[in-house]
Motif scaffolding. Structure first.
Motif, mmCIF file in Angstrom:
data_model
loop_
_atom_site.group_PDB
_atom_site.id
_atom_site.type_symbol
_atom_site.label_atom_id
_atom_site.label_comp_id
_atom_site.label_asym_id
_atom_site.label_seq_id
_atom_site.Cartn_x
_atom_site.Cartn_y
_atom_site.Cartn_z
ATOM 1 N N LEU A 1 0.832 -1.191 0.018
ATOM 2 C CA LEU A 1 0.050 -0.004 0.111
ATOM 3 C C LEU A 1 0.928 1.024 -0.024
ATOM 4 O O LEU A 1 0.533 2.090 -0.596
ATOM 5 C CB LEU A 1 -0.869 0.122 1.078
ATOM 6 C CG LEU A 1 -2.000 -1.085 1.296
ATOM 7 C CD1 LEU A 1 -2.662 -1.114 2.597
ATOM 8 C CD2 LEU A 1 -3.048 -0.760 0.021
ATOM 9 N N GLU A 2 2.017 1.376 0.802
ATOM 10 C CA GLU A 2 2.693 2.494 0.734
ATOM 11 C C GLU A 2 3.540 2.491 -0.451
ATOM 12 O O GLU A 2 3.592 3.730 -1.043
ATOM 13 C CB GLU A 2 3.930 2.126 1.705
ATOM 14 C CG GLU A 2 3.269 2.339 3.426
ATOM 15 C CD GLU A 2 4.444 2.561 4.374
ATOM 16 O OE1 GLU A 2 5.027 3.623 4.414
ATOM 17 O OE2 GLU A 2 4.769 1.520 4.879
ATOM 18 N N ALA A 3 3.942 1.746 -1.259
ATOM 19 C CA ALA A 3 4.441 1.446 -2.566
ATOM 20 C C ALA A 3 3.519 1.947 -3.359
ATOM 21 O O ALA A 3 3.910 3.058 -4.288
ATOM 22 C CB ALA A 3 4.943 0.103 -3.026
ATOM 23 N N LEU A 4 2.405 1.694 -3.420
ATOM 24 C CA LEU A 4 1.324 2.197 -4.356
ATOM 25 C C LEU A 4 1.079 3.778 -4.085
ATOM 26 O O LEU A 4 1.026 4.562 -5.184
ATOM 27 C CB LEU A 4 0.019 1.690 -3.910
ATOM 28 C CG LEU A 4 -0.359 0.415 -5.208
ATOM 29 C CD1 LEU A 4 -1.503 -0.423 -4.499
ATOM 30 C CD2 LEU A 4 -0.264 0.520 -6.344
ATOM 31 N N ILE B 1 -0.573 11.396 -2.010
ATOM 32 C CA ILE B 1 -0.145 12.080 -0.623
ATOM 33 C C ILE B 1 -1.215 11.585 0.391
ATOM 34 O O ILE B 1 -0.813 11.196 1.563
ATOM 35 C CB ILE B 1 -0.076 13.621 -0.717
ATOM 36 C CG1 ILE B 1 1.022 14.003 -1.786
ATOM 37 C CG2 ILE B 1 0.101 14.185 0.528
ATOM 38 C CD1 ILE B 1 2.703 13.742 -1.271
ATOM 39 N N ALA B 2 -2.501 11.667 -0.009
ATOM 40 C CA ALA B 2 -3.442 11.576 1.103
ATOM 41 C C ALA B 2 -3.359 10.011 1.513
ATOM 42 O O ALA B 2 -3.414 9.764 2.664
ATOM 43 C CB ALA B 2 -4.730 11.819 0.536
ATOM 44 N N LEU B 3 -3.529 9.358 0.655
ATOM 45 C CA LEU B 3 -3.515 7.682 0.916
ATOM 46 C C LEU B 3 -2.146 7.216 1.495
ATOM 47 O O LEU B 3 -2.233 6.346 2.336
ATOM 48 C CB LEU B 3 -3.771 6.894 -0.406
ATOM 49 C CG LEU B 3 -5.125 6.859 -0.878
ATOM 50 C CD1 LEU B 3 -5.425 6.278 -2.263
ATOM 51 C CD2 LEU B 3 -6.270 6.583 -0.204
ATOM 52 N N GLY B 4 -1.198 7.994 1.092
ATOM 53 C CA GLY B 4 0.039 7.563 1.972
ATOM 54 C C GLY B 4 0.162 8.037 3.511
ATOM 55 O O GLY B 4 0.516 7.546 4.256
ATOM 56 N N VAL B 5 -0.832 8.918 3.796
ATOM 57 C CA VAL B 5 -1.135 9.706 4.978
ATOM 58 C C VAL B 5 -1.633 8.533 5.659
ATOM 59 O O VAL B 5 -1.534 8.231 6.985
ATOM 60 C CB VAL B 5 -1.341 10.945 5.201
ATOM 61 C CG1 VAL B 5 -1.996 11.263 6.512
ATOM 62 C CG2 VAL B 5 -0.543 12.009 4.543
ATOM 63 N N ILE C 1 -3.004 21.198 4.978
ATOM 64 C CA ILE C 1 -3.690 21.263 3.849
ATOM 65 C C ILE C 1 -4.723 19.973 3.852
ATOM 66 O O ILE C 1 -4.178 18.755 4.025
ATOM 67 C CB ILE C 1 -2.718 20.860 2.500
ATOM 68 C CG1 ILE C 1 -1.539 21.926 2.594
ATOM 69 C CG2 ILE C 1 -3.355 21.175 1.187
ATOM 70 C CD1 ILE C 1 -2.109 23.378 2.679
ATOM 71 N N VAL C 2 -6.045 20.264 3.617
ATOM 72 C CA VAL C 2 -7.093 19.231 3.711
ATOM 73 C C VAL C 2 -7.183 18.613 2.353
ATOM 74 O O VAL C 2 -7.745 19.338 1.333
ATOM 75 C CB VAL C 2 -8.163 19.998 4.431
ATOM 76 C CG1 VAL C 2 -9.193 18.660 4.098
ATOM 77 C CG2 VAL C 2 -7.823 20.486 5.677
ATOM 78 N N LEU C 3 -6.711 17.404 2.072
ATOM 79 C CA LEU C 3 -6.820 16.559 0.817
ATOM 80 C C LEU C 3 -8.282 15.741 0.930
ATOM 81 O O LEU C 3 -9.089 15.984 1.977
ATOM 82 C CB LEU C 3 -5.732 15.730 0.743
ATOM 83 C CG LEU C 3 -4.266 16.235 0.754
ATOM 84 C CD1 LEU C 3 -3.351 15.363 0.632
ATOM 85 C CD2 LEU C 3 -4.429 17.425 -0.311
ATOM 86 N N GLU C 4 -8.526 14.996 0.073
ATOM 87 C CA GLU C 4 -9.720 14.210 0.225
ATOM 88 C C GLU C 4 -9.737 13.232 1.197
ATOM 89 O O GLU C 4 -10.901 12.957 1.793
ATOM 90 C CB GLU C 4 -9.985 13.497 -1.246
ATOM 91 C CG GLU C 4 -11.247 12.661 -1.434
ATOM 92 C CD GLU C 4 -11.492 12.055 -2.970
ATOM 93 O OE1 GLU C 4 -12.175 11.376 -2.928
ATOM 94 O OE2 GLU C 4 -10.779 12.261 -3.653
ATOM 95 N N ASP C 5 -8.985 12.518 1.391
ATOM 96 C CA ASP C 5 -8.847 11.345 2.517
ATOM 97 C C ASP C 5 -7.774 11.534 3.479
ATOM 98 O O ASP C 5 -7.881 10.751 4.614
ATOM 99 C CB ASP C 5 -8.031 10.054 1.701
ATOM 100 C CG ASP C 5 -9.392 9.618 0.635
ATOM 101 O OD1 ASP C 5 -10.413 9.064 1.222
ATOM 102 O OD2 ASP C 5 -8.864 9.535 -0.512
ATOM 103 N N ALA C 6 -7.326 12.803 3.523
ATOM 104 C CA ALA C 6 -6.280 12.998 4.795
ATOM 105 C C ALA C 6 -5.932 14.483 4.904
ATOM 106 O O ALA C 6 -6.419 15.371 3.807
ATOM 107 C CB ALA C 6 -4.997 12.176 4.589
#
Length: 285
Positions: free
Chosen positions: A62-65, A81-85, A165-170
């Motif tokens: 997941l982190e690699a993606l 960025i958001a999914l990484g967070v 910074i407010v992203l979609e998922d994080a």
């Protein structure tokens, strides 16, 4: 022998957090990339050696993606960025000394409803395009915004200063000062725990003198488990009218953060926006 299908990663009881799935990654790419989504998804999966149809993946994949998506231009990069967070928040919390032994987080129906709304709110295309068009994620931006976060914390004698910074998922801490533990490692949190996300909706400053007694925030995992108490933030509003996040301070409970203090914090936020917009690429002739 047919190998057993992968098992879902366990939900973290202390924070109520589940690891993202491949399906969630793919859905976020579709929202951001539109008709090009399938091609982008296949290309990114091939780059990191993941089957595009896979749903249950180990944290390392997941982190690699997320890292591969972050390297993509525009809104796809913000998805990464958001999914990484989110992924790194899960990994860091699961790896704490003692693991997930803090027990189940408090059940607060109002808080859980709010978190579902924040998590599932449809993203604004205009707002996310604005975020994608600014220099928020480069090492040069990090240095400048860390300085801005430090100035805000020092100005008010607060333990922590953030440019969030407010992203979609994080929420992503593009600049920070004073963080420790997993928050310093991850530099963000899932969006449903974000105090700053309130200002994307209201466009108004948000002050919580003591979150441990606040009806909205007292059951927030950042309050219950990570020591957030006092919070004061003002929205970061660009010249195009988009709220991209907030400039905020966090510390021990306090009273008396009034209009004069908010005016100073607004001025500091305006300076952050001016700094960000000074690096905006010039429009093509």
């Amino acid at each position: 022998m047919v190998p057993a299908p992968p098992s879902p990663l366990p939900r973290l009881r202390s924070h109520g957090l589940s690891a993202p799935t491949g399906d969630e990654f793919r859905a976020a790419v579709r929202r951001a990339a539109g008709p090009d989504a399938d091609a982008v998804w296949v290309r990114v999966c091939e780059r990191v050696g993941v089957e595009p149809a896979a749903s249950l993946l180990p944290v390392e994949r997941l982190e690699a993606l997320a890292d591969a998506l972050s390297a993509e231009p525009g809104r796809i990069g913000t998805v990464g960025i958001a999914l990484g967070v989110r992924t790194r928040s899960y990994r860091a919390l699961a790896a704490r000394p003692g693991g997930d032994e803090d027990g189940e987080r408090s059940f607060d129906p109002g808080r859980r409803t709010l978190e579902k709304l924040l998590r599932n709110r449809p993203p604004s295309d205009d707002r996310m395009s604005e975020v994608a068009g600014l220099d928020l994620f480069s090492p040069e931006a990090r240095s400048r915004l860390d300085d801005a976060a430090r100035r805000a914390a020092d100005r008010f004698g607060a333990a922590i200063g953030l440019v969030s910074i407010v992203l979609e998922d994080a929420q992503y801490f593009a600049g920070s000062h004073g963080l420790s533990g997993w928050l310093a490692e991850v530099q963000g949190t899932p969006v449903e725990w974000s105090f700053c996300a309130t200002m994307v909706r209201t466009r108004e400053p948000y002050v919580v003198p003591d979150a441990t007694g606040d009806v909205v925030q007292r059951a927030n995992p950042l309050v219950e488990n990570d020591g957030v108490a006092f919070y004061a933030g003002v929205p970061l509003v660009t010249s195009r009218g988009q709220v991209i996040g907030s400039h905020c301070i966090i510390g021990a409970p306090r009273d008396g953060f009034g209009e004069e203090d908010l005016a100073v914090l607004r001025q500091l936020a305006d300076e952050v926006v001016a700094l960000l917009e000074s690096t905006r690429p010039a429009p093509a002739p």
